[in-house]
Write a protein that holds these residues in place. Sequence first.
Motif, short mmCIF file in Angstrom:
data_model
loop_
_atom_site.label_atom_id
_atom_site.label_comp_id
_atom_site.label_asym_id
_atom_site.label_seq_id
_atom_site.Cartn_x
_atom_site.Cartn_y
_atom_site.Cartn_z
N ILE A 97 -2.94 8.25 -2.13
CA ILE A 97 -3.45 7.08 -1.43
C ILE A 97 -4.84 6.76 -1.95
N SER B 230 1.76 4.15 -3.06
CA SER B 230 1.25 5.50 -2.78
C SER B 230 2.21 6.61 -3.17
N TRP C 23 0.84 -1.20 0.00
CA TRP C 23 0.00 0.00 0.00
C TRP C 23 0.87 1.25 0.00
N THR D 14 -7.17 9.07 2.54
CA THR D 14 -7.06 8.84 1.11
C THR D 14 -7.10 10.18 0.39
#
Length: 152
Positions: free
Chosen positions: A115, A43, A39, A128
């Motif tokens: 994100i 990003s 993740w 996000t």
Amino acid sequence: MSSTIPLRLDVELEPAGLKVRLRNLADQPMRIWALGNSWGGASWFLQLVAAGSQHERVLRPGKQPYTVNLPRFLEVPARGQRVIALTPGDLDWTFGEDLSALRDVPLGVRVVLEIAPSKEAVEQQVTTGRAESAELTSQPPHGWLFLPPAAS
């Protein structure tokens, strides 16, 4: 494209990489993905543009294998800051990509944190959206991008 989250990225070019100061402009803590998982690797990216060119190169640190992949995050305190290091000269960023055309020309450099929404972001309460730095100019030889080979 502009930022969609209240996070300012201040970037310093250093000999072995980039120092990114994350400044949280909000009144509550903000979580972002740590770099050492898929993740986090997905990003971050760099936008590089050679002087006199319109062609943009994008570098991402997502080329390393993960043996265990657990969602981990960093927290930036409310109205506070946190510093992270990015090392785009490492193989997990360039993966042997030929960047030699960039070696001897000034570069425009922008760091972007983007994100994506996900089930894990909801579960971990990770922010996000997108934040990007101002564009910096890097003069050759770009030591932060062309690290010397490791001694064996």
